[in-house]
Write an enzyme that holds these catalytic residues in place. Structure first.
Site, PDB file in Angstrom:
ATOM      1  N   ASP A 141      16.018  59.529  -1.348  1.00  0.00           N
ATOM      2  CA  ASP A 141      14.941  59.993  -2.228  1.00  0.00           C
ATOM      3  C   ASP A 141      14.074  61.055  -1.523  1.00  0.00           C
ATOM      4  O   ASP A 141      13.781  60.931  -0.335  1.00  0.00           O
ATOM      5  CB  ASP A 141      14.086  58.771  -2.600  1.00  0.00           C
ATOM      6  CG  ASP A 141      13.098  59.069  -3.705  1.00  0.00           C
ATOM      7  OD1 ASP A 141      13.527  59.552  -4.763  1.00  0.00           O
ATOM      8  OD2 ASP A 141      11.885  58.824  -3.511  1.00  0.00           O
ATOM      9  N   GLU A 158      18.642  63.787  -2.298  1.00  0.00           N
ATOM     10  CA  GLU A 158      18.041  64.263  -3.552  1.00  0.00           C
ATOM     11  C   GLU A 158      17.291  65.555  -3.257  1.00  0.00           C
ATOM     12  O   GLU A 158      16.182  65.546  -2.736  1.00  0.00           O
ATOM     13  CB  GLU A 158      17.067  63.223  -4.115  1.00  0.00           C
ATOM     14  CG  GLU A 158      16.605  63.609  -5.516  1.00  0.00           C
ATOM     15  CD  GLU A 158      15.126  63.379  -5.804  1.00  0.00           C
ATOM     16  OE1 GLU A 158      14.702  63.608  -6.940  1.00  0.00           O
ATOM     17  OE2 GLU A 158      14.389  62.974  -4.889  1.00  0.00           O
ATOM     18  N   ASP A 209      15.013  61.007 -14.047  1.00  0.00           N
ATOM     19  CA  ASP A 209      13.913  61.966 -13.874  1.00  0.00           C
ATOM     20  C   ASP A 209      13.918  63.070 -14.922  1.00  0.00           C
ATOM     21  O   ASP A 209      13.074  63.964 -14.862  1.00  0.00           O
ATOM     22  CB  ASP A 209      14.018  62.639 -12.488  1.00  0.00           C
ATOM     23  CG  ASP A 209      13.581  61.715 -11.360  1.00  0.00           C
ATOM     24  OD1 ASP A 209      12.878  60.723 -11.633  1.00  0.00           O
ATOM     25  OD2 ASP A 209      13.947  61.987 -10.198  1.00  0.00           O
TER      26      ASP A 209
HETATM   27  C1  ARE Z   1       5.156  58.936 -12.468  1.00  0.00           C
HETATM   28  C2  ARE Z   1       5.214  58.991 -13.968  1.00  0.00           C
HETATM   29  C3  ARE Z   1       5.491  60.391 -14.454  1.00  0.00           C
HETATM   30  C4  ARE Z   1       4.451  61.347 -13.910  1.00  0.00           C
HETATM   31  C5  ARE Z   1       4.341  61.203 -12.398  1.00  0.00           C
HETATM   32  C6  ARE Z   1       3.135  61.999 -11.913  1.00  0.00           C
HETATM   33  O1  ARE Z   1       6.227  58.098 -14.436  1.00  0.00           O
HETATM   34  O2  ARE Z   1       5.479  60.436 -15.873  1.00  0.00           O
HETATM   35  O3  ARE Z   1       4.797  62.682 -14.207  1.00  0.00           O
HETATM   36  O4  ARE Z   1       4.171  59.822 -12.034  1.00  0.00           O
HETATM   37  O5  ARE Z   1       2.973  61.913 -10.543  1.00  0.00           O
HETATM   38  C7  ARE Z   1       8.965  57.749  -9.032  1.00  0.00           C
HETATM   39  C8  ARE Z   1       9.124  57.288 -10.455  1.00  0.00           C
HETATM   40  C9  ARE Z   1       8.395  58.185 -11.407  1.00  0.00           C
HETATM   41  C10 ARE Z   1       6.937  58.351 -11.006  1.00  0.00           C
HETATM   42  C11 ARE Z   1       6.896  58.844  -9.547  1.00  0.00           C
HETATM   43  C12 ARE Z   1       5.451  58.908  -9.037  1.00  0.00           C
HETATM   44  O6  ARE Z   1      10.489  57.229 -10.770  1.00  0.00           O
HETATM   45  O7  ARE Z   1       8.439  57.626 -12.702  1.00  0.00           O
HETATM   46  O8  ARE Z   1       6.361  59.297 -11.866  1.00  0.00           O
HETATM   47  O9  ARE Z   1       7.598  57.924  -8.718  1.00  0.00           O
HETATM   48  O10 ARE Z   1       4.872  57.681  -9.131  1.00  0.00           O
HETATM   49  C13 ARE Z   1      10.312  66.354  -7.577  1.00  0.00           C
HETATM   50  C14 ARE Z   1      10.759  65.824  -6.235  1.00  0.00           C
HETATM   51  C15 ARE Z   1      11.801  64.752  -6.401  1.00  0.00           C
HETATM   52  C16 ARE Z   1      11.317  63.631  -7.324  1.00  0.00           C
HETATM   53  C17 ARE Z   1      10.896  64.257  -8.647  1.00  0.00           C
HETATM   54  C18 ARE Z   1      10.298  63.215  -9.579  1.00  0.00           C
HETATM   55  O11 ARE Z   1      11.260  66.912  -5.450  1.00  0.00           O
HETATM   56  O12 ARE Z   1      12.095  64.203  -5.142  1.00  0.00           O
HETATM   57  O13 ARE Z   1       9.898  65.284  -8.421  1.00  0.00           O
HETATM   58  N1  ARE Z   1      12.327  62.584  -7.547  1.00  0.00           N
HETATM   59  C19 ARE Z   1      12.340  61.286  -6.835  1.00  0.00           C
HETATM   60  C20 ARE Z   1      12.907  60.173  -7.710  1.00  0.00           C
HETATM   61  C21 ARE Z   1      11.862  59.789  -8.732  1.00  0.00           C
HETATM   62  C22 ARE Z   1      10.719  59.113  -7.994  1.00  0.00           C
HETATM   63  C23 ARE Z   1      10.304  59.848  -6.785  1.00  0.00           C
HETATM   64  C24 ARE Z   1      11.035  60.890  -6.287  1.00  0.00           C
HETATM   65  C25 ARE Z   1       9.212  59.310  -5.975  1.00  0.00           C
HETATM   66  O14 ARE Z   1      14.123  60.520  -8.249  1.00  0.00           O
HETATM   67  O15 ARE Z   1      12.322  58.933  -9.727  1.00  0.00           O
HETATM   68  O16 ARE Z   1       9.589  59.010  -8.895  1.00  0.00           O
HETATM   69  O17 ARE Z   1       9.779  58.248  -5.220  1.00  0.00           O
HETATM   70  C26 ARE Z   1      11.615  70.591 -10.379  1.00  0.00           C
HETATM   71  C27 ARE Z   1      11.331  70.662  -8.891  1.00  0.00           C
HETATM   72  C28 ARE Z   1      11.683  69.395  -8.169  1.00  0.00           C
HETATM   73  C29 ARE Z   1      11.059  68.220  -8.893  1.00  0.00           C
HETATM   74  C30 ARE Z   1      11.629  68.190 -10.302  1.00  0.00           C
HETATM   75  C31 ARE Z   1      11.136  67.020 -11.130  1.00  0.00           C
HETATM   76  O18 ARE Z   1      12.784  71.149 -10.764  1.00  0.00           O
HETATM   77  O19 ARE Z   1      12.012  71.722  -8.333  1.00  0.00           O
HETATM   78  O20 ARE Z   1      11.251  69.429  -6.824  1.00  0.00           O
HETATM   79  O21 ARE Z   1      11.387  67.020  -8.199  1.00  0.00           O
HETATM   80  O22 ARE Z   1      11.311  69.381 -10.988  1.00  0.00           O
HETATM   81  O23 ARE Z   1       9.770  67.074 -11.303  1.00  0.00           O
END
Ligand code: ARE
Length: 577
Positions: free
Chosen positions: A327, A356, A423
């Site tokens: 992650d 990721e 996501d």
């Molecule tokens: C929660 C809410 C969301 C809200 C967010 C605000 O549910 O509705 O928008 O908070 O902060 C986990 C949960 C999410 C949770 C988040 C925070 O699954 O539900 O969201 O925690 O509490 C970037 C990162 C990438 C990340 C995504 C989400 O680079 O690493 O954002 N993905 C991982 C997992 C997620 C997880 C986390 C990280 C945290 O897969 O599930 O979220 O552990 C663009 C950018 C990317 C960006 C992407 C998505 O294209 O280039 O960098 O990814 O968009 O936003």
């Protein structure tokens, strides 16, 4: 020739060891500017009568995007080292391009050439072999199936009777997955990626409380063992989610820090910006995004590193998992990942490490860190064309060509190709409920270099918007499942398995992309497949196919030799040439 556009570097995607004997070389030139490129190469120490003993090999134009042509060739240098340059021709001039620049005459001194000093086997990028033939399925455990109501979290709602919210629970568990493995086997899946399963507070479990415990709402270590065993018996690999960038707020070391402040023995486990610790208006410590509930771990601290490496080891050693999805992998230091790879691969060399990362990931894909990354650049190229309709088929093909040439072939073969995840909004919703377009996306995804992944529920036509909308309870009532989509995917998976050129043994290149129709070929030494996809709303006739008498449709349609072919709106065909 436009010299400024000509580019090569003896590293990364431009010069790399494909295996322990073979080097791949690539050159980029301005689109439609160069007619021929020939590689001039030889062993740096191979001299006779004061003359360097070089060879020549014509390079292949393996793709073009809107600005550039990409030329590729492979060489097996007998002594595993090479000096080389490029001989380029257009209608009016010829040039030699080397590390020292451009020459009109071929330089005699090997020091003027590019150098690939030595092909050391240990440095070759090598992902586990099994990955190439894997079809993944992503499960968000809270929402897949609830079979054991005795362990439901407090306040769990009746299955599927409410929309998914940020903080609601429906009680999905491991027994639920075990009970529904037939569904996956029938589809043809042979790998499952589970989002986090360790003890945490939220429904998504990305806010870890204890990295060494299973979250009680899913079961216990015994049920997890049964799950792994049941998967392995069916030939299904299991990949878990490692959330090492940050812990959860209730992780014991962070709680200790909250309690003891600067005196906490965990003072350096996190990145505290100032004491006393505050969560509002902004956290006074580094976090994932600005989430106070997700304090960033200091992975440079040897204690933290050791702790997390032990976690990485524990689930491999004790539970025999087959992969780790990492992650927020790009926010953790490279040094950590190098040690992580060494540690887990020592126990299980065939373990798959998937980072990721949503952007260009070359620094992580050089053989010393990850085996693959989640291929979101592929996702967006497909969605932008088929679903959002913001780019033409030409632009989609350009973006995919440039993506393929931005990595080595051995990296492309194990890329994790997805069309949606927990996501992102679901693909059917993004495609405005147009099932035909969803099928076309699947077709391209399943034949694109790499390994495809299906997000749970997409195979039966589930819909859903952005997180949390895309995390609804899996629909198990057969009458509410879209069996047509399921059957289509099942057929694609089975074709992928039965035709070598369909999967990763086949080379991939676009033949043309225009008028809403994309054509590409996949080839092995024994088989050539031509894929045709019409994403436009009108019938399209594809000319100049010059099909032989042997040409066959993989879907059993009638194909006439040497004729044009008509594709219905949203029509497709795969022809074995
Ligand atoms: C929660 C809410 C969301 C809200 C967010 C605000 O549910 O509705 O928008 O908070 O902060 C986990 C949960 C999410 C949770 C988040 C925070 O699954 O539900 O969201 O925690 O509490 C970037 C990162 C990438 C990340 C995504 C989400 O680079 O690493 O954002 N993905 C991982 C997992 C997620 C997880 C986390 C990280 C945290 O897969 O599930 O979220 O552990 C663009 C950018 C990317 C960006 C992407 C998505 O294209 O280039 O960098 O990814 O968009 O936003």
């Amino acid at each position: 020739m436009q010299k400024e556009a000509i580019y090569h570097r003896p590293k990364n995607n431009f010069a790399y060891a494909y295996d322990e004997r073979t080097l791949h070389l690539r050159l980029k030139t301005k689109k439609d500017d160069t007619l021929n490129v020939t590689l001039i190469y030889g062993d740096p120490y191979d001299w006779k009568d004061n003359a360097w003993q070089y060879h020549k090999k014509k390079m292949l134009l393996t793709g073009s995007d809107d600005l550039f042509d990409y030329w590729t060739t492979s060489v097996e240098p007998p002594y595993r080292r090479m000096r080389y340059g490029f001989y380029l021709e257009d209608e009016s001039e010829s040039l030699v391009y080397t590390e020292k620049g451009f020459f009109t005459e071929q330089p005699l001194d090997t020091n003027d050439y590019f150098s690939f000093p030595f092909l050391n086997e240990i440095d070759v990028f090598k992902a586990p072999d099994w990955v190439k033939d894997t079809v993944w399925y992503q499960i968000f455990p809270e929402r897949f199936a609830n079979s054991d109501s005795s362990i439901d979290p407090k306040g769990a709602l009746p299955w599927g009777e409410y929309p998914p919210a940020r903080d609601n629970f429906f009680g999905g568990d491991f027994q639920g997955v075990i009970d529904h493995l037939d569904h996956l086997t029938e589809l043809g899946i042979n790998g499952i990626y589970f989002t986090p399963i360790f003890k945490a507070k939220s429904n998504h479990k990305y806010d870890t409380i204890d990295y060494l415990e299973i979250d009680p709402q899913f079961g216990n270590k015994e049920t997890f063992k049964q799950l792994i065993k049941a998967c392995h018996e069916r030939g299904i690999k299991v990949m878990l989610d490692a959330v090492f960038n940050h812990s959860g707020y209730y992780f014991e070391p962070f709680q200790d820090l909250l309690k003891n402040g600067e005196d906490s023995k965990y003072r350096n486990w996190f990145h505290v910006r100032s004491f006393p610790i505050e969560t509002k208006p902004l956290p006074s410590y580094d976090t994932f995004a600005f989430e106070a509930s997700m304090p960033k771990l200091n992975t440079e601290n040897p204690e933290v590193k050791e702790y997390l490496l032990q976690v990485g080891k524990y689930w491999v050693e004790e539970f025999d998992i087959d992969g780790w999805r990492l992650d927020v992998a790009n926010e953790i230091d490279h040094q950590f990942w190098r040690d992580f790879r060494r540690t887990v691969k020592q126990i299980k060399p065939e373990l798959y490490i998937l980072g990721e990362i949503w952007h260009d990931s070359m620094p992580w894909l050089q053989g010393d860190q990850f085996d693959a990354v989640m291929n979101y650049p592929m996702t967006s190229a497909l969605l932008d064309h088929f679903a959002h309709e913001t780019i033409s088929v030409e632009t989609m093909a350009d973006r995919l060509t440039s993506l393929l040439h931005s990595y080595s072939d051995n990296v492309n073969e194990v890329a994790f190709n997805l069309l949606g995840s927990h996501d992102t909004p679901r693909m059917l919703t993004l495609a405005n409920d147009n099932k035909d377009l969803v099928k076309l996306m699947y077709m391209l995804q399943f034949s694109f270099p790499g390994t495809p992944c299906i997000y749970y529920g997409d195979e039966i036509g589930m819909k859903g918007g952005a997180d949390p909308g895309c995390r609804e309870c899996m629909i198990w009532d057969k009458t509410e499942q879209d069996t047509e989509l399921f059957d289509f995917l099942k057929e694609l998976i089975s074709l992928r398995k039965s035709h070598s050129a369909f999967g990763n043994s086949g080379s991939f290149h676009f033949v043309s992309a225009k008028d809403g129709v994309v054509q590409y070929k996949k080839e092995t030494t024994t088989e050539t497949l031509l894929f045709l996809i019409n994403s436009s709303e009108v019938s399209q006739s594809v000319e100049d196919l010059s099909l032989s008498n042997e040409a066959k449709s993989l879907f059993g349609n009638k194909i006439k030799p040497n004729t044009s072919l008509t594709l219905e709106p949203s029509g497709y065909e795969i022809i074995s040439l």
